[in-house]
Design a protein around this motif. Structure first.
Motif, PDB file in Angstrom:
ATOM      1  N   TRP A 116     -12.182  10.383  -3.431  1.00  0.00           N
ATOM      2  CA  TRP A 116     -12.812  10.842  -4.671  1.00  0.00           C
ATOM      3  C   TRP A 116     -11.777  10.951  -5.781  1.00  0.00           C
ATOM      4  O   TRP A 116     -12.050  10.605  -6.929  1.00  0.00           O
ATOM      5  CB  TRP A 116     -13.504  12.187  -4.435  1.00  0.00           C
ATOM      6  N   TRP A 117     -10.584  11.450  -5.458  1.00  0.00           N
ATOM      7  CA  TRP A 117      -9.505  11.519  -6.437  1.00  0.00           C
ATOM      8  C   TRP A 117      -9.099  10.128  -6.916  1.00  0.00           C
ATOM      9  O   TRP A 117      -8.794   9.930  -8.095  1.00  0.00           O
ATOM     10  CB  TRP A 117      -8.299  12.232  -5.840  1.00  0.00           C
ATOM     11  N   ARG A 118      -9.149   9.138  -6.016  1.00  0.00           N
ATOM     12  CA  ARG A 118      -8.834   7.755  -6.375  1.00  0.00           C
ATOM     13  C   ARG A 118      -9.995   7.059  -7.079  1.00  0.00           C
ATOM     14  O   ARG A 118      -9.904   5.900  -7.425  1.00  0.00           O
ATOM     15  CB  ARG A 118      -8.476   6.962  -5.112  1.00  0.00           C
ATOM     16  N   ARG A 119     -11.100   7.802  -7.265  1.00  0.00           N
ATOM     17  CA  ARG A 119     -12.317   7.287  -7.911  1.00  0.00           C
ATOM     18  C   ARG A 119     -12.976   6.180  -7.103  1.00  0.00           C
ATOM     19  O   ARG A 119     -13.641   5.299  -7.671  1.00  0.00           O
ATOM     20  CB  ARG A 119     -12.021   6.824  -9.343  1.00  0.00           C
ATOM     21  N   ASP A 120     -12.819   6.243  -5.794  1.00  0.00           N
ATOM     22  CA  ASP A 120     -13.555   5.350  -4.896  1.00  0.00           C
ATOM     23  C   ASP A 120     -14.734   6.152  -4.347  1.00  0.00           C
ATOM     24  O   ASP A 120     -14.703   6.656  -3.222  1.00  0.00           O
ATOM     25  CB  ASP A 120     -12.641   4.850  -3.778  1.00  0.00           C
ATOM     26  N   GLU A 121     -15.766   6.291  -5.160  1.00  0.00           N
ATOM     27  CA  GLU A 121     -16.885   7.164  -4.809  1.00  0.00           C
ATOM     28  C   GLU A 121     -17.633   6.684  -3.574  1.00  0.00           C
ATOM     29  O   GLU A 121     -18.130   7.487  -2.788  1.00  0.00           O
ATOM     30  CB  GLU A 121     -17.845   7.283  -5.995  1.00  0.00           C
ATOM     31  N   PHE A 122     -17.721   5.379  -3.411  1.00  0.00           N
ATOM     32  CA  PHE A 122     -18.432   4.823  -2.253  1.00  0.00           C
ATOM     33  C   PHE A 122     -17.796   5.296  -0.949  1.00  0.00           C
ATOM     34  O   PHE A 122     -18.473   5.824  -0.058  1.00  0.00           O
ATOM     35  CB  PHE A 122     -18.429   3.297  -2.328  1.00  0.00           C
ATOM     36  N   ALA A 123     -16.473   5.141  -0.835  1.00  0.00           N
ATOM     37  CA  ALA A 123     -15.765   5.573   0.377  1.00  0.00           C
ATOM     38  C   ALA A 123     -15.840   7.086   0.535  1.00  0.00           C
ATOM     39  O   ALA A 123     -15.976   7.592   1.656  1.00  0.00           O
ATOM     40  CB  ALA A 123     -14.309   5.112   0.321  1.00  0.00           C
ATOM     41  N   ALA A 124     -15.762   7.824  -0.570  1.00  0.00           N
ATOM     42  CA  ALA A 124     -15.816   9.288  -0.490  1.00  0.00           C
ATOM     43  C   ALA A 124     -17.155   9.761   0.072  1.00  0.00           C
ATOM     44  O   ALA A 124     -17.208  10.667   0.913  1.00  0.00           O
ATOM     45  CB  ALA A 124     -15.588   9.885  -1.873  1.00  0.00           C
ATOM     46  N   ILE A 125     -18.253   9.151  -0.354  1.00  0.00           N
ATOM     47  CA  ILE A 125     -19.578   9.545   0.144  1.00  0.00           C
ATOM     48  C   ILE A 125     -19.692   9.259   1.637  1.00  0.00           C
ATOM     49  O   ILE A 125     -20.224  10.078   2.402  1.00  0.00           O
ATOM     50  CB  ILE A 125     -20.677   8.817  -0.646  1.00  0.00           C
ATOM     51  N   LEU A 126     -19.162   8.131   2.072  1.00  0.00           N
ATOM     52  CA  LEU A 126     -19.219   7.811   3.509  1.00  0.00           C
ATOM     53  C   LEU A 126     -18.393   8.800   4.326  1.00  0.00           C
ATOM     54  O   LEU A 126     -18.768   9.134   5.461  1.00  0.00           O
ATOM     55  CB  LEU A 126     -18.723   6.384   3.741  1.00  0.00           C
ATOM     56  N   MET A 127     -17.288   9.276   3.773  1.00  0.00           N
ATOM     57  CA  MET A 127     -16.482  10.263   4.492  1.00  0.00           C
ATOM     58  C   MET A 127     -17.229  11.588   4.628  1.00  0.00           C
ATOM     59  O   MET A 127     -17.139  12.258   5.662  1.00  0.00           O
ATOM     60  CB  MET A 127     -15.147  10.487   3.768  1.00  0.00           C
ATOM     61  N   VAL A 128     -17.987  11.972   3.610  1.00  0.00           N
ATOM     62  CA  VAL A 128     -18.793  13.191   3.690  1.00  0.00           C
ATOM     63  C   VAL A 128     -19.858  13.028   4.776  1.00  0.00           C
ATOM     64  O   VAL A 128     -20.100  13.948   5.571  1.00  0.00           O
ATOM     65  CB  VAL A 128     -19.443  13.497   2.322  1.00  0.00           C
TER      66      VAL A 128
END
Length: 228
Positions: free
Chosen positions: A135-147
């Motif tokens: 999320w800090w790197r602004r890769d929202e797609f990967a961040a959502i999958l991690m959640v």
């Protein structure tokens, strides 16, 4: 006979020596402090801290639409597999188990209670930490999958907690006695075996909430991208 006498150039007169400027004790101390300060600041001047990347404009179909649709679809599919498979998903749950055991390995030196907790804690915390990084790197797609991955791990932990009294789950490296059942040992030491079902329900509820958060982030991202 005339004799011509060539005169030799006279050598230049030596320049008078200039007197060196007088340096007082206070001046020497000031210069020494300034030099020490410059040496102390020099290493810090070379440290470059990368800032957070600038937001990428939603100019492609992927960033504008499809990454949010894919994130929501993968999250929903993972939630279905999580709650329909009794907490075990082929391949993914095997990797979760490896992370769980790594948590024990990292804390083998710690008191038994902490070592028993570390496996389940790392299962949930590692995906959340990766999500924060993406999320800090602004890769929202990967961040959502991690959640969503963390939500799946929470359900896995809730199943493990719910087995604390019955101890029917097959455990990695267990000799059949249940001596290595983390949550049986944790709740027994805390004198809380009677609260097994309640604790398992709380953790499972947190899993559901985290899945909803993941889908909500996808919907929010889609909405913002369309308005930009």
């Amino acid at each position: 006979m005339d004799r011509t006498i060539e005169s030799e150039e006279a050598p230049p007169a030596p320049r008078p020596l200039e007197a060196a400027p007088e340096v007082t004790v206070s001046d020497a101390r000031t210069r020494a402090r300034a030099g020490a300060g410059a040496r102390a600041r020099a290493p810090h001047a070379r440290i470059v801290i990368a800032g957070r990347p600038e937001p990428k404009p939603a100019t492609t179909p992927w960033r504008l639409t499809w990454q949010w649709v894919a994130a929501a679809a993968i999250t929903a599919g993972l939630a279905w597999l999580t709650y329909s498979g009794g907490g075990w998903i082929p391949l993914l749950s095997a990797f979760d188990l490896a992370v769980h055991e790594f948590g024990h390995l990292l804390t083998f030196w710690a008191p038994p209670l902490l070592c028993s907790l570390a496996g389940s804690l790392l299962q949930v915390a590692a995906p959340l930490a990766l999500g924060g990084y993406f999320w800090w790197r602004r890769d929202e797609f990967a961040a959502i999958l991690m959640v969503a991955w963390s939500a799946e791990n929470l359900h896995n932990v809730s199943v493990y907690i719910g087995d604390a009294e019955a101890m029917l789950l097959p455990l990695f490296g267990d000799d059949g006695s249940g001596a290595g059942h983390d949550w049986h040992n944790i709740l027994l030491e805390l004198n809380a075996l009677g609260a097994t079902d309640q604790l398992a329900l709380v953790v499972k509820t947190c899993s559901v909430i985290l899945f909803v958060v993941a889908v909500g982030l996808a919907v929010l991202g889609f909405s913002r991208a369309r308005r930009a």
